[in-house]
Write an enzyme that holds these catalytic residues in place. Sequence first.
Site, short mmCIF file in Angstrom:
data_model
loop_
_atom_site.label_atom_id
_atom_site.label_comp_id
_atom_site.label_asym_id
_atom_site.label_seq_id
_atom_site.Cartn_x
_atom_site.Cartn_y
_atom_site.Cartn_z
N THR A 38 1.06 -1.26 0.02
CA THR A 38 -0.09 0.06 -0.01
C THR A 38 1.04 1.19 -0.04
O THR A 38 1.32 1.54 -1.06
CB THR A 38 -1.10 -0.22 1.09
OG1 THR A 38 -0.20 -0.24 2.41
CG2 THR A 38 -2.17 -1.17 0.86
N LYS A 45 3.89 -6.96 3.97
CA LYS A 45 3.89 -5.72 3.60
C LYS A 45 3.20 -4.92 4.91
O LYS A 45 2.65 -5.48 5.88
CB LYS A 45 2.52 -5.37 2.64
CG LYS A 45 1.26 -5.73 2.90
CD LYS A 45 0.80 -4.72 3.81
CE LYS A 45 0.36 -3.33 3.46
NZ LYS A 45 -0.36 -2.44 4.18
N THR A 101 -0.94 -1.48 9.48
CA THR A 101 -1.71 -2.64 8.75
C THR A 101 -0.48 -3.48 8.16
O THR A 101 0.17 -2.89 7.33
CB THR A 101 -2.42 -1.75 7.48
OG1 THR A 101 -3.13 -0.99 8.24
CG2 THR A 101 -3.17 -2.63 6.57
N GLU A 116 6.09 4.64 7.16
CA GLU A 116 5.74 5.89 6.50
C GLU A 116 6.43 6.98 6.52
O GLU A 116 6.54 7.54 7.78
CB GLU A 116 4.12 6.04 6.63
CG GLU A 116 3.33 5.07 6.02
CD GLU A 116 1.76 5.06 6.46
OE1 GLU A 116 1.07 4.62 5.79
OE2 GLU A 116 1.44 5.65 7.27
N ASN A 164 -0.46 10.50 5.82
CA ASN A 164 -1.74 10.11 6.29
C ASN A 164 -2.78 11.18 6.37
O ASN A 164 -3.89 10.87 6.73
CB ASN A 164 -1.48 9.56 7.70
CG ASN A 164 -0.73 8.19 7.84
OD1 ASN A 164 -1.40 7.18 7.43
ND2 ASN A 164 0.37 8.20 7.98
N SER A 219 -7.28 10.18 -0.41
CA SER A 219 -7.43 10.63 -1.53
C SER A 219 -6.10 10.90 -2.53
O SER A 219 -6.12 11.27 -3.51
CB SER A 219 -7.98 12.40 -1.32
OG SER A 219 -6.86 12.95 -0.30
#
Length: 406
Positions: free
Chosen positions: A152, A178, A189, A275, A401, A406
């Site tokens: 992702t 992942k 996640t 991230e 985040n 979007s």
Amino acid sequence: MKKIKGGVTAPQGFSAMGLNAGIKKDKKDMAMIYSVVPCTAAGTFTTNQVKAAPVKWDQKMIYENEFSQAVVCNSGVANACTGEEGMKYCEEMAQETAAMLGIDKESVLVASTGVIGAQLPMDKIVNGIGMLVPTLDASLDGGHLAAEAIMTTDTVPKEVAVELMIGGKKVTIGGMCKGSGMIHPNMCTMLGFITTDVNISKDLLYEALSNDIKDTFNMISVDGDTSTNDTVLLLANGLAENKKITEKNKDYYKFVEALHEVTVTLSKKIAGDGEGATALLEVKMINCESKEQAVTLAKSVVTSSLVKAAIYGHDANWGRILCAMGYSTAKFNPDSVDIYFESKVGKLKIVENGRATDYSEKMATKILSEPEVTTIADVKMGDCEATAWGCDLTHEYVSINADYRS
């Protein structure tokens, strides 16, 4: 034991594929893993009370059935908080996969990752399954494409494989995972898929995985958020033809050691690819009174936003480490703690018995400027230890985040 190239297709009898089914605009978004023979299977799952439909499906299939043979996964939509419709879609994914492979529906495990609350686009999912099955590839390329398809916000695919001798037979373990955000100890996640050709009983396979998770996937954190979809699946097809492992003997512990190498490598890949991260942060607690104390202290430091921000700034702000240890609930004597920073350029003691040493700030900054940084806290209360992995906290994490949907 040695590391080799590859991932889930490194062991005998496994094939995989990843491709774009149209769930995402221009990225691979569906993957499949398949064994030519039924597999003994084990799984560990999120501790979040809000469990995604695929988690519930896999728990039921693994706990109630003797064998599993395939895994189908989509990226982009988590199928979490989707009610009865979400569970129906899990069954439909399994049924479609089973029909195309000629296997039982109950032997198909499913996984999803992505946005919470949205229903799966089943027309695209079904079409994707139809494209995956005829293109399944037993080469290392097949495994690599599958690893790309489950990503992702990950920036790189995450794979590892090892081989070793058990009972005079070459045995291989391969894995992919992942995870980049919504990562926190207690299954993170994250999705992890591990395959092996070892011949082992279901009970011992589950025990090996569940015990190992405590020191690997459950010791990583990116942002303190435990996901709804966290899943690690382990499939063993027995094609190595070693004498079946049915007791905790030498062969079992060799397998456990190799499995740990796979899971700890994948865990560090997740933590280092947090991230927006620029550095992998490893936190070691040594000479603790108990394993529980060591785990509590390590997790408290690795999840501290202030510690993570200091690592991003290459700032040897050791007070934040001691502070995080202090609010962890674990009892220790702050006036006895030594703290070190370490990376490939060197190791530096910055705290001795709870007070700063006459360390070089320049050297500390140099150590903390590396892409992999370790902080070590010597508690001086016993001989127990624990290690946790995380990453620095950057401006980019907020950017990713703030507009994730979007």
